[in-house]
Design a protein around this motif. Sequence first.
Motif, mmCIF file in Angstrom:
data_model
loop_
_atom_site.group_PDB
_atom_site.id
_atom_site.type_symbol
_atom_site.label_atom_id
_atom_site.label_comp_id
_atom_site.label_asym_id
_atom_site.label_seq_id
_atom_site.Cartn_x
_atom_site.Cartn_y
_atom_site.Cartn_z
ATOM 1 N N LEU A 66 -5.455 -9.736 8.139
ATOM 2 C CA LEU A 66 -4.646 -9.667 6.908
ATOM 3 C C LEU A 66 -4.558 -11.009 6.173
ATOM 4 N N TYR A 67 -4.988 -12.057 6.835
ATOM 5 C CA TYR A 67 -4.891 -13.409 6.261
ATOM 6 C C TYR A 67 -5.537 -13.464 4.868
ATOM 7 N N GLY A 68 -4.726 -13.776 3.876
ATOM 8 C CA GLY A 68 -5.257 -13.935 2.517
ATOM 9 C C GLY A 68 -5.610 -12.648 1.792
ATOM 10 N N LYS A 69 -5.360 -11.505 2.427
ATOM 11 C CA LYS A 69 -5.730 -10.224 1.777
ATOM 12 C C LYS A 69 -4.705 -9.841 0.700
ATOM 13 N N GLU A 70 -5.203 -9.152 -0.316
ATOM 14 C CA GLU A 70 -4.320 -8.627 -1.367
ATOM 15 C C GLU A 70 -3.706 -7.327 -0.852
ATOM 16 N N VAL A 71 -2.416 -7.378 -0.539
ATOM 17 C CA VAL A 71 -1.725 -6.171 -0.059
ATOM 18 C C VAL A 71 -0.768 -5.712 -1.148
ATOM 19 N N VAL A 72 -0.869 -4.462 -1.523
ATOM 20 C CA VAL A 72 0.049 -3.918 -2.526
ATOM 21 C C VAL A 72 0.888 -2.825 -1.866
ATOM 22 N N ILE A 73 2.208 -3.004 -1.932
ATOM 23 C CA ILE A 73 3.133 -2.001 -1.394
ATOM 24 C C ILE A 73 3.761 -1.296 -2.597
#
Length: 283
Positions: A153-160
């Motif tokens: 998950l490091y540096g990933k674009e996560v959209v909740i």
Amino acid sequence: MLANLLEGKPLADRIKLEIKAKVEGLSKPPVLASIQVGENAGADVYVKSQRKVSESLGIEYRHEKMAQSTTEEELISLIKKLNTDNSVNGIIIQMPLPAHIDYKKVSNYVASDKDVEGMHPENIGKIIFGKAKVLPCTAAAVMELLNVTGLDLYGKEVVIVGHSEIVGKPLALMLLDKFATVTVCHIGTSKAGKLDEHVRKAEVLIVAVGRAGLIKGEWVKDGAVVIDVGINRVGDKIVGDVEFDEAAKRASWITPVPGGVGPLTVTMLMRNLVEAAKYRDTF
Ligand code: NAD
């Protein structure tokens, strides 16, 4: 591309084996006290499933059913009694409660070390410091599913999408701890006409709203991991918030609804209970 299915049941079965081994390592079987106020078909279903899972893991399920007319004071007094009962390791208040009872008010009386739902302000606060021993069950279930994908998950674009106290808000903190770049969308994002703009960027998309088809399949980025927490009844079918068929053509992993997050949440509850019991076992 057709996405891999990210199913909750096989993972839940694996985690249950770990929980069972921990239960066997305790000096006595842990006890989960469940409180239900009044008659409700939904709560009956949760109770039945929690009892079944508890029993399969060697956990004692102690159900306290109170009358519909129970007052807040009477409920609080039962919670206080269970807080001081040394044989009880965890307390869960079944939802929904009758309209005259304020869940937020009464749930704050559950002792933080018996809070198996991970929603006590003290436990929520510990998430900020990365020190929580118990986590809100649905948010924890999402983290377990993400783990299965092997994605760093490091540096990933996560959209909740969804900023509720039980899912979106705690998840945002948990994901920040993994150094993901987290965007939290909600009704305001939709009203501003910006939901698709954010969703299209997501390398990991987590949706917890409760609106069938809110997320169009064509918005899903190629290769994205999609976790759909939503549960909606459409006719005689249960569906999530994401247009599954279209999204599955683009995603690398996607949770089915039902069968994704759902089967894991009760397992997370039991894991929290065993953490609480392990803590007490050291005294
Ligand atoms: P909630 O009602 O507390 O919050 C809903 C969120 O969605 C809010 O942040 C709101 O701003 C946002 N929202 C509403 N309309 C929107 C729109 N048009 N666009 C963008 N955002 C919008 O919800 P909750 O309790 O977190 O539950 C969400 C969904 O997840 C429900 O379908 C619920 O049944 C499901 N759920 C499933 C599990 C499970 O075990 N699978 C557990 C908990 C909740």
